[in-house]
Design a protein around this motif. Structure first.
Motif, short mmCIF file in Angstrom:
data_model
loop_
_atom_site.label_atom_id
_atom_site.label_comp_id
_atom_site.label_asym_id
_atom_site.label_seq_id
_atom_site.Cartn_x
_atom_site.Cartn_y
_atom_site.Cartn_z
N SER A 38 22.12 -9.07 -3.64
CA SER A 38 20.70 -8.83 -3.33
C SER A 38 19.79 -9.62 -4.26
CB SER A 38 20.39 -7.33 -3.46
OG SER A 38 21.04 -6.59 -2.45
N LYS A 45 15.00 -16.47 -1.63
CA LYS A 45 13.84 -16.31 -0.76
C LYS A 45 12.60 -16.95 -1.37
CE LYS A 45 11.08 -12.85 1.70
NZ LYS A 45 10.89 -11.41 1.98
N GLU A 69 25.94 -11.83 4.24
CA GLU A 69 25.10 -10.97 5.07
C GLU A 69 23.97 -10.34 4.25
OE1 GLU A 69 28.03 -8.36 6.72
OE2 GLU A 69 28.46 -9.70 8.43
N ILE A 70 24.27 -9.94 3.03
CA ILE A 70 23.24 -9.37 2.15
C ILE A 70 22.21 -10.44 1.81
CG2 ILE A 70 22.79 -8.42 -0.15
CD1 ILE A 70 25.59 -7.07 0.05
N GLN A 73 19.94 -11.17 4.82
CA GLN A 73 18.96 -10.11 5.04
C GLN A 73 17.81 -10.21 4.06
OE1 GLN A 73 21.59 -6.75 4.74
NE2 GLN A 73 22.27 -6.89 6.88
N GLN A 74 18.11 -10.53 2.79
CA GLN A 74 17.05 -10.66 1.79
C GLN A 74 16.14 -11.84 2.10
OE1 GLN A 74 16.25 -8.62 -0.59
NE2 GLN A 74 17.99 -7.24 -0.45
N GLY A 76 15.68 -13.19 5.08
CA GLY A 76 15.05 -13.04 6.39
C GLY A 76 15.68 -13.93 7.45
N ASP A 78 18.78 -14.23 10.25
CA ASP A 78 19.64 -13.35 11.05
C ASP A 78 21.09 -13.53 10.61
OD1 ASP A 78 21.11 -12.03 13.01
OD2 ASP A 78 19.77 -12.64 14.63
N PRO A 79 21.75 -12.45 10.15
CA PRO A 79 23.15 -12.57 9.72
C PRO A 79 24.08 -13.13 10.81
CG PRO A 79 22.23 -10.49 8.96
CD PRO A 79 21.22 -11.09 9.90
#
Length: 204
Positions: A38, A45, A69-70, A73-74, A76, A78-79
């Motif tokens: 994360s 990001k 995947e984490i 998601q952080q 933005g 799409d996994p």
């Protein structure tokens, strides 16, 4: 246009915490490992001017995919857009996969005197086998010029070594962080440290 690659290792796994070798076998991320992923995702990001220009490539091994995947998601992203590439997977450690490192040290007291001791495992994948697949990935014109690559400790070290032409000894003298990642651009490597404690406070 030269490529820009953000290269990271998966977060801490259960086997990492237990001092067990993984290789091609797998174990899930610990809570700390998820926090590390994360934190790196948040850091990335802030560094991406346009997330739509970036593609995430991951080793197909579960711990790398979970990390990817984490991170996605952080950021933005799409996994489902993550590209799994077997060229990025960890060394196969042969007969030592799932072995406890402290037990190996008892069996082979001088084992860790060599920085590449992992590769002494019977039936382990060779350094040159991994080097070849990383060279193939880096020269692949179908790979995006702006890539986020989620790989593993040893394979990530080879990746960095191939990128700047390190010697064999230099490759295995690198550290294998799970709380930092690397920018590979313009034939140089920059290390980016992440504040895991800050990320942990944000998740409480």
């Amino acid at each position: 246009m030269s490529k820009s690659i953000f290269l990271l290792r998966h977060g801490q796994t259960v086997f990492n915490a237990q001092q067990r070798l993984q290789g091609h076998c797998n174990s899930k991320l610990t809570d700390l490992g998820q926090q590390q992923a994360s934190a790196i995702g948040r850091s990335l990001k802030n560094k991406l001017a346009n997330k739509s220009q970036w593609t995430i490539y991951s080793s197909p091994l579960g711990r790398a995919v979970q990390t990817a995947e984490i991170v996605a998601q952080q950021i933005g992203i799409d996994p489902s857009d993550i590209v799994q590439d077997p060229r990025l997977q960890e060394f196969c450690l042969g007969d030592w996969e799932q072995a406890y490192i402290p037990e190996l040290k008892i069996m082979y007291p001088r084992l860790c005197e060599q920085k590449d001791w992992y590769l002494m495992a019977p039936n382990a994948e060779s350094y040159y086998g991994v080097k070849d697949r990383i060279e193939d990935f880096l020269s692949d014109i179908s790979v995006s010029d702006n890539s986020i690559v989620i790989s593993h400790g040893l394979t990530g070290a080879v990746f960095r070594g191939v990128y700047v032409g390190m010697t064999y000894d230099e490759v295995f003298s690198q550290d294998l962080p799970q709380d930092a990642y690397f920018l590979l651009a313009n034939d140089k490597i920059s290390r980016i440290q992440c504040d895991i404690h800050s990320a942990m406070s944000l998740t409480v």
